[in-house]
Design a protein around this motif. Structure first.
Motif, short mmCIF file in Angstrom:
data_model
loop_
_atom_site.label_atom_id
_atom_site.label_comp_id
_atom_site.label_asym_id
_atom_site.label_seq_id
_atom_site.Cartn_x
_atom_site.Cartn_y
_atom_site.Cartn_z
N GLY A 1 -10.16 23.01 8.78
CA GLY A 1 -9.89 22.82 10.19
C GLY A 1 -8.60 23.45 10.69
O GLY A 1 -8.27 23.30 11.88
N THR A 2 -7.88 24.13 9.84
CA THR A 2 -6.62 24.77 10.23
C THR A 2 -6.74 26.28 10.05
O THR A 2 -7.30 26.75 9.06
N THR A 3 -6.21 27.02 11.02
CA THR A 3 -6.16 28.48 10.92
C THR A 3 -4.81 28.87 10.32
O THR A 3 -3.76 28.48 10.83
N TYR A 4 -4.86 29.65 9.24
CA TYR A 4 -3.65 30.14 8.59
C TYR A 4 -3.52 31.63 8.83
O TYR A 4 -4.50 32.37 8.69
N ARG A 5 -2.32 32.04 9.20
CA ARG A 5 -2.05 33.47 9.44
C ARG A 5 -1.12 33.97 8.34
O ARG A 5 -0.02 33.47 8.16
N THR A 6 -1.62 34.96 7.60
CA THR A 6 -0.91 35.46 6.44
C THR A 6 -0.20 36.78 6.76
O THR A 6 -0.43 37.38 7.81
N ASP A 7 0.64 37.20 5.85
CA ASP A 7 1.47 38.38 6.07
C ASP A 7 0.61 39.65 6.22
O ASP A 7 -0.13 40.00 5.30
N PRO A 8 0.68 40.36 7.37
CA PRO A 8 -0.15 41.55 7.60
C PRO A 8 0.49 42.80 7.00
O PRO A 8 0.94 43.70 7.74
N ASN A 9 0.50 42.91 5.69
CA ASN A 9 1.18 44.02 5.03
C ASN A 9 0.29 45.23 4.77
O ASN A 9 0.75 46.22 4.19
N PHE A 10 -0.98 45.17 5.19
CA PHE A 10 -1.88 46.30 5.00
C PHE A 10 -2.32 46.82 6.37
O PHE A 10 -3.00 46.11 7.12
N ARG A 11 -1.88 48.02 6.69
CA ARG A 11 -2.17 48.68 7.97
C ARG A 11 -1.75 47.84 9.17
O ARG A 11 -2.29 47.98 10.26
N GLY A 12 -0.81 46.93 8.93
CA GLY A 12 -0.25 46.13 10.01
C GLY A 12 -1.16 45.05 10.56
O GLY A 12 -0.79 44.37 11.52
N ARG A 13 -2.33 44.86 9.93
CA ARG A 13 -3.27 43.88 10.50
C ARG A 13 -4.07 43.11 9.45
O ARG A 13 -4.86 42.22 9.80
N HIS A 14 -3.91 43.42 8.18
CA HIS A 14 -4.62 42.71 7.12
C HIS A 14 -3.62 42.34 6.01
O HIS A 14 -2.53 42.91 5.94
N THR A 15 -4.03 41.41 5.16
CA THR A 15 -3.18 41.01 4.03
C THR A 15 -3.72 41.63 2.75
O THR A 15 -4.92 41.56 2.47
N LEU A 16 -2.83 42.24 1.97
CA LEU A 16 -3.20 42.86 0.70
C LEU A 16 -2.40 42.23 -0.43
O LEU A 16 -1.16 42.15 -0.36
N HIS A 17 -3.09 41.80 -1.46
CA HIS A 17 -2.46 41.28 -2.69
C HIS A 17 -1.42 40.19 -2.43
O HIS A 17 -0.36 40.15 -3.04
N GLY A 18 -1.75 39.30 -1.46
CA GLY A 18 -0.89 38.15 -1.21
C GLY A 18 0.24 38.38 -0.25
O GLY A 18 1.07 37.48 -0.06
N GLY A 19 0.31 39.56 0.37
CA GLY A 19 1.37 39.83 1.34
C GLY A 19 2.46 40.72 0.78
O GLY A 19 2.45 41.12 -0.39
N GLY A 20 3.43 41.05 1.64
CA GLY A 20 4.48 41.99 1.27
C GLY A 20 5.36 41.55 0.14
O GLY A 20 6.02 42.37 -0.49
N ARG A 21 5.39 40.24 -0.13
CA ARG A 21 6.11 39.72 -1.29
C ARG A 21 5.17 38.84 -2.11
O ARG A 21 5.48 37.71 -2.44
N GLY A 22 4.03 39.43 -2.44
CA GLY A 22 3.08 38.73 -3.28
C GLY A 22 3.56 38.68 -4.71
O GLY A 22 4.66 39.14 -5.06
N ALA A 23 2.72 38.16 -5.59
CA ALA A 23 3.12 37.94 -6.99
C ALA A 23 3.50 39.24 -7.69
O ALA A 23 4.32 39.24 -8.61
N GLY A 24 2.90 40.35 -7.29
CA GLY A 24 3.18 41.63 -7.93
C GLY A 24 4.47 42.26 -7.48
O GLY A 24 4.86 43.31 -8.02
N GLU A 25 5.13 41.66 -6.50
CA GLU A 25 6.37 42.24 -5.97
C GLU A 25 7.50 41.22 -5.99
O GLU A 25 8.31 41.14 -5.07
N ARG A 26 7.54 40.48 -7.08
CA ARG A 26 8.59 39.49 -7.29
C ARG A 26 8.95 39.45 -8.78
O ARG A 26 8.12 39.77 -9.62
#
Length: 340
Positions: free
Chosen positions: A84-109
């Motif tokens: 019942g809740t809308t979640y908005r995630t980090d749009p790090n792919f083409r400015g409008r989609h989320t890729l691999h968990g966002g700009g600081r996903g697990a692969g970038e930490r």
């Protein structure tokens, strides 16, 4: 954990370290940045793309060899609805989609090294509640182990404090010969269906048959230049470990078999990897391939896709094996090891 060799420093001053493991005919090096397999060698032959310094992993080698998540692949529109809740995630792919968990996903930490043995390493990562827009504090543990004669086993486990999408994948770029292109590799994938995508590489929601299309790899054939960055819907396994794919090089005779517990396998043909440094020599187009075992992309937005939600009290567990061999070894089972 102390030890390991220095591999570079982040802008924050935190040091990234490199650890070496070996067993049978394999040896590997893992760095704490992204829990990345920086080097993997079979009988002395390098079989993955990697760099000998940290900086390329922020640019040309982004995601190469890393554990990506908390949701591997793409989430369309950088949003999803859950309970019942809308979640908005980090749009790090083409400015409008989320890729691999966002700009600081697990692969970038940076991950924390937890345990080192001669033949395995275990690393951990904590992702806070609300991180990159996702609900739930998530604790992740990734274990790389080398098993004779020549298998890399990747086990990823996670627990959450709130219901959340959860899918992690090992994002290795594999190199099976010295030709400089993976388009000539032969490939077989045990999948009768795949997910068509739109111009932004987001699944349309259709689950299409591979028969009569360039996505039919049920019988071994060259990868070719049709352009692949697509999810293959694997044969049902009910979470059991089973062999799902085999890639081999007719030029070198080297083959790699993939076994996994996951429902999907993303084939990426490396089309945008040109220019990567390898031994000081620029690579051409399609220098390597990725075979990423994971949940189906954009699953949080498609009720007809396999469930990807991890809930409190449950444990996410993903297991994927990459097994290497020459010649007739390609006809053997991917690994003699039972899941553990």
């Amino acid at each position: 954990m102390s030890g390991g060799a220095p591999f570079g420093r982040l802008a924050t001053g935190e040091e990234i370290r490199r650890w070496h493991i070996e067993a049978g005919e394999l040896e590997a090096a893992v760095i704490t940045w992204g829990a990345t397999v920086q080097d993997l060698r079979y009988r002395g032959r390098g079989v993955v793309l990697g760099a000998d310094r940290l900086e390329p992993y922020f640019d040309d080698l982004q995601y190469a060899g890393a554990i990506v998540g908390r949701f591997a692949n793409r989430i369309g529109g950088a949003r999803f609805d859950l309970n019942g809740t809308t979640y908005r995630t980090d749009p790090n792919f083409r400015g409008r989609h989320t890729l691999h968990g966002g700009g600081r996903g697990a692969g970038e930490r940076p991950w924390r090294m937890e345990e080192l043995r001669d033949d395995s390493v275990r690393l951990s990562l904590h992702l806070p509640d609300g991180d990159m827009g996702f609900p739930g504090a998530l604790d992740v543990m990734a274990t790389y182990s080398l098993e004779p004669p020549a298998t890399l086993r990747v086990v990823i486990e996670a627990r959450t404090t709130r219901a959340t999408p959860c899918s992690f994948a090992h994002h290795g770029y594999f190199v099976l010969d010295d030709s400089g292109t993976g388009t000539r590799y032969a490939l077989q994938i045990d999948a009768e269906r795949y997910l068509p995508v739109d111009d932004d590489l987001i699944p349309t929601g259709e689950i299409a048959g591979v028969a009569g299309t360039p996505f039919d790899f049920r019988t071994r054939r060259p990868i070719g230049t049709s352009g692949y960055d697509h999810n293959f819907c694997l044969s049902p396994g009910g979470g059991a470990l089973r062999r799902v794919a085999r890639a081999d090089s007719p030029a070198s005779g080297l083959c790699m078999e993939v076994s996994t517990t996951e429902p999907g396998l993303q084939l990426y043909d490396g089309a945008h990897l040109r220019g990567l440094p390898r031994n000081g020599t620029p690579l051409g187009a399609n220098p390597a391939i990725a075979l990423e075992a994971q949940a189906w992309p954009d699953s949080p937005n498609h009720a007809n896709f396999p469930d990807c939600i991890l809930r409190p009290g449950s444990v996410y567990r993903s297991e994927t094996l990459y097994s290497f061999g020459y010649g007739s070894s390609a006809d053997q089972p991917a690994s003699p090891h039972a899941p553990r």
